[in-house]
Design an enzyme around this catalytic site. Structure first.
Site, short mmCIF file in Angstrom:
data_model
loop_
_atom_site.label_atom_id
_atom_site.label_comp_id
_atom_site.label_asym_id
_atom_site.label_seq_id
_atom_site.Cartn_x
_atom_site.Cartn_y
_atom_site.Cartn_z
N GLY A 232 -8.82 18.67 31.92
CA GLY A 232 -9.37 19.61 32.89
C GLY A 232 -8.32 20.60 33.32
N PRO A 233 -8.70 21.61 34.08
CG PRO A 233 -9.95 23.00 35.45
CD PRO A 233 -10.08 21.88 34.50
N PRO A 234 -5.68 22.82 35.78
CG PRO A 234 -3.80 24.11 35.35
CD PRO A 234 -5.26 24.07 35.11
CB VAL B 86 -9.27 19.37 38.79
CG1 VAL B 86 -9.65 20.81 38.58
CG2 VAL B 86 -8.68 18.77 37.53
N GLY B 87 -6.83 17.26 40.25
CA GLY B 87 -6.56 15.90 40.70
C GLY B 87 -6.45 14.86 39.61
CE LYS B 88 -5.31 17.54 34.25
NZ LYS B 88 -5.41 18.70 35.13
CB THR B 89 -1.31 13.69 38.39
OG1 THR B 89 -1.08 14.50 37.23
CG2 THR B 89 -0.12 12.77 38.61
CB SER C 169 -18.12 32.23 24.05
OG SER C 169 -16.92 32.64 24.66
CE LYS D 144 -17.26 29.75 27.93
NZ LYS D 144 -17.89 30.01 26.61
#
EC number: 3.4.21.-
Length: 851
Positions: A378-380, A382-385, A739, A782
């Site tokens: 996911g994008p930076p 967003v809380g992955k870590t 796209s 998007k």
């Protein structure tokens, strides 16, 4: 010249200038080499030579203070020792240097200096060691005196040995050496073994005649004996005094290390080895690892500490006993408590939290479950870590993060082989040592940013780590024994899967973590970000209040991102501004107090003072941030809703793009002028996007009559006598992908027809030459970007309908979705009242708006 060992000494002798000690014939000493001349001697003479002659060098003491050493050649001592280099070891830590093990052969005298650079080369005379006296008048008397000195020296050496413990190996070897050597060589050998100053050794070196050599060495030996007598006397008076004052250098047998004559070092080494062996047996390691450790421990006991390999072996054994071979933490398998903890730590992210709860449920049913290998994409921001850290807290496990961004050496994963200088284990084994358990949560951060170099491919090294069928016997190059990683819960994070090798991606379970909607960011801000920032800035809710309307303004007008990092920074800026007011003692009820007074107001001092007094509020009243204070603190809005403003002319359409940072809106602009039918493309476009532009032109020219498209002079061919310029703003950003096809067609159709595209429509989709609309990726990101930009209608490929199920309910409520299977449907939905030439059956395109 030939030494007594039969080795021929060359007349032209390279010199090693030593600060550390004095090399005497018959002794072996280790020298550290780091000066430029000595480094050149090693690299150009010792390392490049292939014959025995190339290993013979001269060693001369350098009496100059090393702290004040300069590049100038010091005055050479006239007498040195020719020796043979028996070992060369190089290292780069803490700086480049070599370690030489040199055995002295014989003395020599410097005759002349041949050259100074790159290393010193001298002409030397025949060997100076004299073990017999010339047959001259008075020789008999001299022989008698020399015999007495030799006998007296030997007796003193035997007396010294009699005062030592013969059970100590180093003392026993000294005894054997004393019995086996010719008495004529004893002064050099004994002087090199007992603890004496370099000045005293230099006197022995300068003693060319054998008689003089005995006279110089005998007092040194006598001093050692007297010291031992004094020590024994002191011990009798005070048995608890364990101070050791004498030591013997292990000259030719144990070079380069000091040993206590009474064997204390040996006892300490023995105790240390016993303690290490107990640790090895107590580590509860597998049989294969235990056998390797015992073998290395056996080698360590036989190895002198002066050897470079001693420290390497000891470090290896220390690591082996510190690894958590059988230590683990017990998982917390309370599903309800885990659900509550995850909900408290993170808002939204339902898919991730559901996957963690599934893992816990299966662990309740099967305790031997192998750890899953998850990949959050996911994008930076967003809380992955932070989700990985929360998972560790939920399970009650240790957490360890490994940053992989920019790693380009496979040794970072697998470790270095112990044959290399400075070898160390890889990050996986080192992380297990750090956490101390064999079932932690490992977060492999930024796995999509691994590099590749001449040192190998770290992504390939991760294949074994992240394969559940292989990682139960992961072998680090440093350990060289298998370690079980099957109980480790691996979580990888990435911004995109495009740069992850397919083989590595195949080993991971990919979980998409899309960006947040505006409503979700507002909720996250008030649940987590604002309380955290208040705490970090020393504020309380009684001092600062940020309404939800203000938070929405910050999100929509000051940040444009998929995550919440910029939002957190803006909230931090507000807290700092309020902290200044609080520190100054101002508590206000109106946000106008945050705005500096104008110069005219400052001029009226009394009026201003009374004004501040009127605005002073009770201490319990917080500072409320409204849109006026927001503009004063954060400045003018960074992002205005410019969509409607930019779609006021024909030839402009709004597309949707996906980036590793999340979804983005993308304008496409077109203009035409008289020319010869050329198409100009600008905006730093990739090859695929350029091909999409040519496809759009070809399709429109083919269907120009159907859609009543004309050029500037009314010709049915839109490009006849006309040049087209197609531009994608934000030219500094590289753009590529298929796209944008439907957006380019819509933009050109608007240009050729003179009709405006609806200002509330955004679109995405790939096109074909026959006018079909093909599915694309990144739909959720998007659509969220369109939602952030205030768009009301989104045109998507019909085959992307399945992707709409992942969207939040509020997005379905706010947006109308048009699912188009061909370009007829796209044009009909993009223009008010439809587009000329579209079929009557398509005047009402398929809508799927609210679930």
């Amino acid at each position: 010249m030939t030494s007594d060992g039969g080795i021929k000494i060359p007349s032209r002798l390279p010199l090693l200038l030593s600060h550390e000690g004095v090399l005497l014939p018959g002794s072996t000493v280790r020298f550290s080499v780091d000066s430029p001349r000595n480094m050149q001697l090693v690299s150009q003479r010792l390392l490049r030579g292939t014959s025995l002659k190339s290993t013979i060098i001269g060693v001369i003491p350098n009496t100059r203070d090393p702290e004040h050493d300069t590049d100038d050649l010091p005055t050479l001592h006239k007498i040195g020792t020719a020796g043979i280099a028996v070992q060369v070891v190089g290292s780069n830590w803490p700086k480049p240097h070599y370690s030489l093990l040199i055995t002295g052969l014989c003395r020599f005298r410097v005759s002349s200096l041949l050259k100074e650079r790159p290393f010193v080369l001298v002409e030397q005379l025949d060997k100076l060691d004299q073990y017999t006296t010339p047959a001259t008048e008075g020789a008999a008397a001299e022989d008698e005196e020399l015999g007495e000195l030799s006998k007296k020296f030997y007796q003193a050496a035997v007396q010294l040995l009699g005062m030592l413990d013969m059970s100590v190996p180093v003392v026993a070897k000294f005894r054997r050496l004393l019995d086996s050597l010719p008495r004529e060589t004893l002064p050099d050998v004994v002087a090199s073994m007992i603890r004496t100053s370099n000045k005293e050794k230099l006197q022995v070196l300068d003693a060319v005649s054998l008689e003089e050599r005995f006279k110089k060495a005998l007092p040194m030996l006598t001093k050692q004996i007297e010291g031992l007598k004094l020590l024994q006397k002191t011990r009798k008076m005070n048995p608890d005094n364990e101070k050791r004052v004498l030591s013997v250098r292990k000259g030719g047998v144990f070079p380069g290390r000091q040993f206590n004559l009474d064997g204390e070092d040996e006892e300490e080494d023995g105790d240390d080895a016993v303690a290490l062996e107990k640790k090895v047996h107590g580590a509860n390691m597998p049989d294969a690892a235990l056998r390797v450790c015992l073998k290395e421990l056996k080698r360590l006991k036989k190895m002198p500490q002066s050897m470079p390999e001693y420290a390497l072996t000891r470090n290896y054994l220390d690591l082996m006993v510190e690894l958590p071979w059988s230590k683990s933490t017990k998982d917390c398998l309370d599903i309800r408590a885990a659900r509550t903890l995850l909900d408290n730590d993170h808002y939204a992210m339902d898919k991730l939290k559901r996957r963690v709860l599934e893992y816990l449920a299966v662990r309740q049913l099967k305790t031997s479950l192998k750890g899953p290998i998850l990949c959050f994409v996911g994008p930076p921001g967003v809380g992955k870590t932070s989700v990985g850290r929360s998972i560790a807290r939920t399970l009650g496990r240790e957490f360890h993060r490994i940053a992989l961004g920019g790693v380009c050496d496979q040794s970072d994963i697998r470790g270095h082989r112990r044959t290399y200088v400075g070898s160390m284990p890889g990050r996986i084994i080192n992380g297990l040592k750090t956490v101390g358990v064999n079932n932690p949560v490992f977060l492999l951060d930024e796995v999509d940013k691994l590099g590749k170099s001449l040192q190998g491919d770290p992504a390939a090294a991760l294949l074994e780590v992240l394969d559940p069928e292989q990682n139960h016997s992961f072998t680090d190059h440093y350990l060289n024994v298998a370690f079980d990683l099957s109980q480790v819960l691996f979580i990888a994070t990435a911004n995109t899967t495009a740069t992850i090798p397919p083989a590595l991606l195949d080993r991971m379970e990919v979980l998409q973590v899309p960006g947040y909607t505006q409503e979700e960011r507002v909720e996250i801000a008030h649940r987590h970000l604002i309380p955290n920032q208040l705490e970090q800035h020393g504020l309380t809710p009684q001092q600062l209040h940020i309404p939800q309307e203000t938070t929405q303004d910050i999100i929509s007008r000051y940040t444009r991102e998929a995550g919440v990092r910029s939002l957190e920074r803006k909230i931090g800026a507000i807290c700092r501004a309020v902290a200044v007011k609080v520190a100054e003692g101002h508590r206000v009820t109106k946000t106008e107090d945050l705005i500096p007074e104008s110069p005219t107001q400052q001029g009226a001092e009394d009026t201003a003072r009374s004004k501040v007094q009127r605005k002073a509020a009770p201490p319990e009243m917080p500072i409320v941030i409204d849109h006026i204070a927001l503009k004063d603190i954060l400045g003018p809005p960074l992002f205005e809703m410019e969509v409607s403003e930019r779609l006021t002319l024909p030839g402009v359409a709004l597309g949707l793009a996906w980036t590793p940072l999340g979804g983005e809106i993308m304008f496409v602009e077109a203009s035409r002028m008289e020319g010869d039918g050329q198409l100009t493309l600008t905006g730093q476009l990739g090859d695929v996007m350029k091909e999409s532009a040519h496809l759009a032109i070809s399709w429109l020219r083919t269907n120009a009559k159907t859609y009543q498209l004309t050029n500037m002079v009314g010709s049915p061919d839109p490009l006849e006598g006309t040049d087209i310029h197609l531009h994608f703003p934000a030219g500094a950003v590289t753009k590529d992908g298929p796209s944008a096809g439907v957006t380019i067609v819509t933009c050109l159709a608007s240009l050729f027809s003179g009709q405006l595209v609806r200002s509330d429509v955004a679109m995405t989709g790939e096109i074909t030459l026959r006018g079909l609309v093909l599915p694309v990726g990144g739909i959720k990101d998007k659509v969220l970007a369109a939602h952030r930009a205030g768009v009301k209608r989104v045109i998507l490929p019909k085959r992307n309908e399945k992707d709409l199920e992942e969207l939040p309910a509020n997005v379905h409520v706010d947006l109308d979705f048009v699912l188009a299977g061909n370009l007829d449907e796209v044009l009909n939905a993009a223009f008010d009242g439809g587009f000329p030439g579209t079929a009557s059956t398509l005047t009402h395109p398929q809508l799927t708006s609210k679930l």
